[in-house]
Structures are given as C-alpha cells and as structure tokens.
Design an enzyme around this catalytic site. Structure first.
Site, short mmCIF file in Angstrom:
data_model
loop_
_atom_site.label_atom_id
_atom_site.label_comp_id
_atom_site.label_asym_id
_atom_site.label_seq_id
_atom_site.Cartn_x
_atom_site.Cartn_y
_atom_site.Cartn_z
N ARG B 235 -3.74 8.17 -3.81
CA ARG B 235 -3.38 7.19 -4.83
C ARG B 235 -1.88 7.26 -5.07
NH1 ARG B 235 -7.26 4.87 -3.77
NH2 ARG B 235 -9.07 4.30 -5.06
N HIS B 283 -2.01 -0.49 1.56
CA HIS B 283 -3.33 0.09 1.22
C HIS B 283 -4.40 -0.39 2.21
CE1 HIS B 283 -5.75 1.89 -2.36
NE2 HIS B 283 -6.35 2.12 -1.21
#
Lengths: 324, 324
Positions: B235, B283
């Site tokens: 993250r 991502h």
C-alpha cells in the site's frame, strides 16, 4: 625462450589480473596487459606471443603466424569463423567464453515479463503521467516456452522459466541434445516448423552460422500463434527483421524483444525502432557488464591456460569449420 | 426460507459461474450474479442475502444487518477495517482472497530486473532511437533481498529470488514468523532499522494498518545503502513519498518501483512521475488481470462457502480489529 601471453581487455580488475598472473606463473609463461588506447603497444607485444586473450578481430588480424591460441572473451565467434584469413596461423586454436548465461537469462526473464505484462502499453501511459486502468496480462506460470539453442544461455533461461512455473519447455538444437536436463522435450532444428505452431514464448539464443541465418523468416513467423512472443538474444541475422516488424504492426504477433539486430548499431530511421510491442535493446543482455560474468570469464581463461600449458585439449575449444 | 448469495464481480467467466453454482447447490443456497452497470439491481437483491462476494465498499455499505459474510476478492482489506460503520452487522464475517502472489511476484521480478539492469536509462535512449553503449548492471544472483511482509506475496517473491540465485533473503513480519520456509532469516518488524543497513533490494508487501503507515519514512530511507532499490507492491501509505523522491533525485538511493501510491490515481503533476530511476505503475501488479488469479479467487470463495455452510471456520477470515 620466453613464452608470452598478450591480454587486451578493458574489464579486468586488480583481482582479475592477480588471478591471471598466478595462472601464467603456473604455466611458466609471462603475461602483459593492454586496454583500449594501447592498441599499438598491444600489437607490437603480440608479435612475440603465442596466446592472446581479447575480444578484438582487429588485433587478431595483426597477430603473427606464431600465435597458437586465441581466447575470445565473447560467446559468439561468428567474426572469427569466416575463413577470410583472419588467422595468420591456419592451425591457431580458437576458444570462446560461455559466461553469459546468467546475465542473458535475467534479461530474457525481464523482457518476457515486460511483454506478458503489457509494459509497452503501460510505459506509454506512464510517460504521459496517466494512471492507466488495468489491462489483461499473462504469466510465465503455465506458459509454453520454446528455446532455440540449448547451450549455456538456453539452459539458464530454461531453469528460470521452470522455477517460475512454465507449463512446457521445449529445446531445439542442431543435435537435438543438451548437456543439461532442463527441458521437457528436445528436438533437432529440423522439427522447428511443427514446434512453432504450439509456441507461446519463443526464445532465440543461436550463434550466427550458415544454418541459422534467416531461420525465423516470413513463412515461419506466420506459423506462430497470434498471441506468441519472440525474444532474440543470439544474433540478429537469425530473424527476417522486415517480416517481424510487419507481423507486429499488423497484430499477427503479440510482441517481441530484440537485443540483437542487423546492422548494429541500428540506424535511427530503421523501422524496428517504431514497430508495435517491440522492446529493442542495444545488445546489452550479455557484455562484460555484470561482475559475475567478468569473474567467470577470467576463470574460464585461466582453466584453459592450465590445459594449454599441460598439452591437454581446451575445454572451450571452438570448431572453426562448424562455426561454434 | 431461501438462503441467498449475491455475487457482484466483473471478471467471472462462464466456467467460474458454473463452479460457484455447484458450490452454492452443495451449500443449499441460491446465487445471483451482477456486474458493474447493475449496481442498483445488485443492491436490491442484496437485501435478501446473507453472503456477498464482491470488491465494493459502496455495495457493502448498502447491505442489510442480516448480511453474515462478506468475501472480498481483494487481498487488501484496509477499506473494510476502518470501523466507520461500513458493516451494518457488527458481527459480519470478513474474508479476503490472497490469490495475488503469483502475479505480484512476477511484477516484482520484472521491476527488480529493470532496476538492476538499468532499464530506466535504456528506455530513455530507446525512445530517442539511440543505440546506447553498455552500462554496468547488477543481478538477482548474489543479491541481498529484504522482504517486508511474509504473507502470500512475500513468499512467492522469496521463492523466485531464491531460484534466481539471491545471496540472502530476509523476511520481516509483525510476528517474525512465516508459514513457508523460504527465508534465510525471519525477524520481527522491530528489527527493521538494523536490517535496512544491509539491504540491496527492499520489497514491501505490507497491508495498510496503523503500524505500517509511514513505515519507510525519511529517517529509515537514509539507513538504506546508496545502491539500494525499493519496490512497493503493498500500500502506498507505507512510504513517505516526498522523502523517497528526494533520495532518488539526489542519488542517495539507486532506484525504486512503486505500484502503489497516495493518492490513487496519482495526479499528473505529482513529483513521483518524474523522480529519477523510479518505475511507477498504476496499481496493476495484482488485480483480476491474470487468468490464474481469477481461477484461484473463485476456488478460494467456493472452499470457504463450503466451510460457511457447514458451520466451520473460514480459512481466509480477516481479524477486523487487527486489520489483516
């Protein structure tokens, strides 16, 4: 009479020289070192040498008929097998240095993943600062891999593909054999057409010989499935480049990565630079750019220097007529 | 009374639906499928369901207090552990899907090799049609790798680094333990500072929790050796981004690859886009972009559906208080 070795290399560290010095002492020979910028000095000294460790066709051409062994630090020997009188001594031994398996296999894994994972597309959006949506990607896991050339490079590639879960790894070579048991199946090059039809990832690691030139021509490119990927780390001559660019631009082939081309350096206006989904690198998969490669290269020369001095056959002897 | 399952997913193939249908039949439950564009229909049906298989905080917020199990197809659960009333039923079970190890590990190997082999430099010259000279490169072989987060992703990364010859693979986790024996050494996160000093390749695969936020801050970035590389596939919150960009631009860090950032999508004028030797991807290391990931995801849900129906504990249950 003094027996002399001429070393003409740019990559040597102090530790490498010490290793070569020790091997030369054991062989009761004298060694002198030269690098780029000392070509004339090297050439002069070479007149009194029986061994040359270099990667320089130009220097080899200046060698006397008394040179008995030329060890090239390259893996490819096409420049030295052309029978154009490059050896003043027709019986001069030629050995090469197959120390590029690790670095080239890592290059192959890198570009294979870049192609499977759509990096040419992502790099476009990254360059434009665009946070792009996810694209469907593919994996080495479950991939059907064909490796043309089952030498040092091919075997290192096969081992890495295996450990990442490739479904099937086929090796093709002139003999249909390999020293290492890392393939699911091995075939002679004659079976290439049948194998191409079932190939998802084609890795080419072939020397440049009369047999390999133009091997992946327009007809054979058409045999590959539309989703196939082609990676060439051998010699540019093995691929019909115009046909490959056509297939990529017309979407008949999913992607390619070429580290070798014809000619090198590739002119800025060559169509390969702009072919679709083509990752082009300037012949950098091998070279003396990795510490491991340099260490192994020196080690290989020193081992064969001991063999040479003892009158034993060289481990890395090249068959000049066969071309590898 | 009918027991219902609501499935809200875009990635499902016909084969996936048949697999889920069979699992639902065995559990004596009924299943209905919805995808993007059918949000209102899904929300309406959800009012009569006890199970939801989705990856949609928005839909979860619309669930009734009678929802008993929410299975997210994502691995990260930070969006679902914020204690902000996202669950109408405070005792609703939450399970996640750790099926991204293969695809994320392949992304990590790809960007690790791109950084070690100087691809940011080569891509610059390729774009300008320049056949660049060889640059010194590095290798996974002999590399000292530290993996932050020893879950599914960390273990798949470790296996691949091992098979490519990494010299040392250290895993760090909250507990200092790992289910798989793929590390040379395992330490609790508290030992991070000491480990960073000896790290060449730092791979971060951490969930977003109060403990992981800002973990790689300016002080810790300064502990990394100058030649170190940082890869983040967990993250974005785990890294102090401005400090990372500074270290890269000032040459105090050799390179980085971020697949996650704060915020996502990253605005076009964010300094990360232009940081030196930074490979930024949107991502895409995980997602439902790989067939294998999708198959494994469905399989994981079906296995836990059988557990759920039989009153057994869910294999992939998340501790909502702990956050993973």
């Amino acid at each position: 009479m003094e027996r002399n070795i001429c070393v003409f290399q740019d990559f040597l560290t102090q530790a490498h020289r010490e290793r070569i010095d020790a091997a030369a002492r054991a062989a009761k020979m004298h060694v002198r070192y030269f690098a780029t910028g000392q070509f004339e000095e090297a050439k002069e000294h070479l007149q009194h040498c029986e061994v040359l460790y270099a990667q320089s066709p130009q220097l080899l051409r200046a060698a006397p008929p008394t040179l008995r062994w030329y060890c090239t630090s390259s893996a490819g020997v096409d420049l030295y097998c052309r029978n154009d009188g490059i050896f003043a001594n027709p019986d001069c031994l030629l050995s090469n240095s197959n120390t590029y398996g690790v670095t080239i296999a890592e290059h192959v894994v890198m570009v294979a993943l870049m192609l499977l994972r759509r990096m040419p597309d992502y790099l476009d959006s990254i360059q434009n600062h665009i946070w792009a949506p996810p694209l469907p990607v593919r994996s080495i896991r479950g991939c059907e891999v064909t490796i043309l050339g089952t030498g040092d490079i091919g075997c290192h590639v096969a081992q890495r593909m295996r450990s990442m879960g490739a479904a099937k790894i086929i090796g093709l070579s002139r003999s249909g054999k390999s020293r290492e048991a890392v393939y699911d199946a091995l075939y002679p090059i004659g079976d290439l057409d049948a194998v191409l039809c079932e190939t998802e990832l084609l890795v080419m690691a072939l020397p440049d010989t009369a047999q390999t030139r133009g091997m992946l021509d327009r007809r054979r490119i058409a045999l590959l499935p539309r989703q196939a990927l082609v990676i060439n780390v051998g010699r540019g001559t093995a691929i019909e480049q115009e046909a490959l660019a056509d297939a990529l631009n017309e979407g008949r082939l999913s992607g390619a990565a070429l580290d070798v081309a014809v000619p090198e350096p590739l002119p800025a206006d060559n169509p390969l630079w702009t072919a679709k989904n083509l990752i082009l690198t300037p012949h950098i998969s091998g070279n003396m750019t990795l510490g491991y490669t340099c260490d192994a290269n020196v080690e290989m020369f020193c081992t064969d220097l001991a063999n040479y001095a003892a009158g034993r056959p060289l481990v890395h002897l090249v068959d000049r007529a066969r071309g590898y």
